[in-house]
Structure formats: structure tokens, C-alpha cells
Scaffold this active site. Structure first.
Site, mmCIF file in Angstrom:
data_model
loop_
_atom_site.group_PDB
_atom_site.id
_atom_site.type_symbol
_atom_site.label_atom_id
_atom_site.label_comp_id
_atom_site.label_asym_id
_atom_site.label_seq_id
_atom_site.Cartn_x
_atom_site.Cartn_y
_atom_site.Cartn_z
ATOM 1 N N HIS A 43 0.865 -1.189 0.000
ATOM 2 C CA HIS A 43 0.000 0.000 0.000
ATOM 3 C C HIS A 43 0.901 1.239 0.000
ATOM 4 C CE1 HIS A 43 -3.922 1.970 1.616
ATOM 5 N NE2 HIS A 43 -3.145 2.895 1.073
ATOM 6 N N GLU A 70 -2.583 -1.730 -3.324
ATOM 7 C CA GLU A 70 -3.749 -1.007 -2.848
ATOM 8 C C GLU A 70 -3.369 0.432 -2.536
ATOM 9 O OE1 GLU A 70 -4.959 -3.335 0.541
ATOM 10 O OE2 GLU A 70 -3.765 -2.105 1.907
ATOM 11 N N HIS A 190 -8.332 -5.698 7.215
ATOM 12 C CA HIS A 190 -8.134 -4.659 8.223
ATOM 13 C C HIS A 190 -8.447 -5.212 9.620
ATOM 14 C CE1 HIS A 190 -7.058 -0.396 8.691
ATOM 15 N NE2 HIS A 190 -7.612 -0.561 9.875
#
Length: 239
Positions: A43, A70, A190
């Protein structure tokens, strides 16, 4: 079986804290795959406080499992993804100064923007996933963008898991059923960890992939990276 993608951002955070190249992000990604990870997630953020854009280019040359990038699709991110052409891009609406992702897309409000992004990436043969909250209307909105998959933002589930896991997962089960009915692939991520992962995977129909970074890397400090990855895989394989 639900696939495990290991997010290696925290490895880059540790490296950047001291400078140099220890731990080596590329080496850790290769080791994670060797230890059983079925994907590698990164990310990159605009300030490059953990994963750097050059890391993404370097990883593209060595990752042999699924490579998932991401992030918030600003111009630099879009350019990077189109250059690397990973297996999957996950669109996340985090602000540049966000410590970590803290909400999914409003797929109704941002429908036109998301549709353009999905078209952009899919034209290069990249599978697209949109990071969303567990909300039926939001899932339906995601379908209208043409995305291949959604990723359910699971922090609310993790936060309530120890108090009332049945209530914590209810909205996620319903969102997953809607996604399945619409033909959307389903990812999640998450704050999933060794305590809450199995229950989530057992109850979410059609769960294809989980992306786990912070908890997994933290566990690796105690258990070692190879053993930790195997522990997470066992939680998924026992479903």
C-alpha cells in the site's frame, strides 16, 4: 480455501526507521511466499513513509504469487499501477495523512469516478477490487462501477468481536450475500488476526482472499515469520 495475502508495509516501516535496506522488503516478500503466503500486498502512500514506489517496481520482478497493490488512486498511483500491471489493484479512499485506512468508498456518491478508474485498470488487464464498508447499498453501488471484486473493511468487525461476535459479523454476512448474488468477488481486510480470522472466514460466504499485515507482522516478532504465516493459513484451512 480463502487465500492469504501478506501485506508487507510494516516491514518497510521498520526499514525506513533506521535507513539502509534492513530488513530487505524484497527478500521478505520472497520468504513470505516460500513460507506459504498466496499473495503479497503493498500500500504505497504519497509520502512513502513505508512502502516506496521503487519497492513496488522491485517487487514486480520477484513476486510469483498474486501481487496486489492497494491505495488511493491519485495520478501518481494510477501511473504506478499501470506501469507495474499487478494481478490486482485495490482502490482505497484514504487521505494522504491517514495513519491507516479507516473507511470504505461511498460507491453511490463517487460512482462516476470509480467507474472511470475501473475502466482504466481493466483495460490493462488488471483485476479491480474496491474497498467498501459492509453496507448492502454500497455493495450494490460497487457492482454498478464494473469492478471485479470488493474488499470488505473489517475494522468494525474486529473492534466488536470480543464483546459480541455474532452481532459484529451480521452486517458482513449480509453484505457478502449481496456480493455473491451480484457476482462480485469478495475480499476482506483490516485488523483481522489469529483471534478473529477463523470465525470471520467460517461465516462469510464466498470469501476469496484476506489481506493481513499489521497483526501478522506483529505476531511474527514472537513466533517467527514462517511459523506465523503457517498459523494464519491453518486458521483459514480449518474452515
Amino acid at each position: 480455501m480463502t487465500r492469504l495475502s501478506v501485506n508487507i508495509n510494516k516491514i518497510a516501516t521498520l526499514r525506513n526507521a533506521r535507513g539502509g535496506n534492513n530488513p530487505n522488503v524484497v527478500r521478505v516478500a520472497q520468504d513470505a511466499e516460500r513460507f506459504g503466503a498466496q499473495g503479497i500486498t503493498v500500500h504505497p502512500r504519497p509520502d512513502e513513509r513505508h512502502i516506496r514506489y521503487q519497492d513496488v517496481l522491485d517487487l514486480k520482478e520477484v513476486v510469483t504469487t498474486e501481487f496486489n497493490i492497494e491505495g488511493n488512486p491519485d495520478e501518481r498511483f494510477i501511473e504506478l499501477v499501470k506501469r507495474v500491471r499487478p494481478d490486482q489493484v485495490t482502490l482505497v479512499p484514504d487521505a494522504p495523512d491517514a495513519i491507516t485506512s479507516n473507511a470504505g468508498w461511498d460507491t453511490l456518491r463517487h460512482a462516476d469516478h470509480l467507474r472511470r478508474l475501473v475502466d482504466t485498470f481493466k483495460s490493462d488487464g488488471i483485476r479491480v477490487s474496491i474497498f467498501v464498508d459492509a453496507n448492502e447499498r454500497i455493495v450494490e453501488g460497487a457492482k454498478a462501477t464494473g469492478t471485479d471484486r470488493i474488499e470488505l473493511y473489517t475494522e468494525p468487525y474486529a473492534a466488536e468481536f470480543y464483546d459480541n461476535r455474532e452481532h459484529a459479523i451480521a452486517s458482513f454476512v449480509q453484505a457478502a450475500r449481496v456480493a455473491n448474488d451480484l457476482g462480485l468477488g469478495l475480499n476482506a481486510g483490516h485488523d483481522l488476526n489469529l483471534d478473529n480470522l477463523r470465525y470471520f472466514a467460517e461465516n462469510i460466504p464466498g470469501l476469496l482472499e484476506v489481506s493481513i499485515g499489521h497483526a501478522l507482522i506483529s505476531d511474527a516478532l514472537y513466533f517467527g515469520l514462517e511459523n506465523t504465516i503457517q498459523m494464519y493459513l491453518r486458521e483459514l484451512s480449518n474452515v
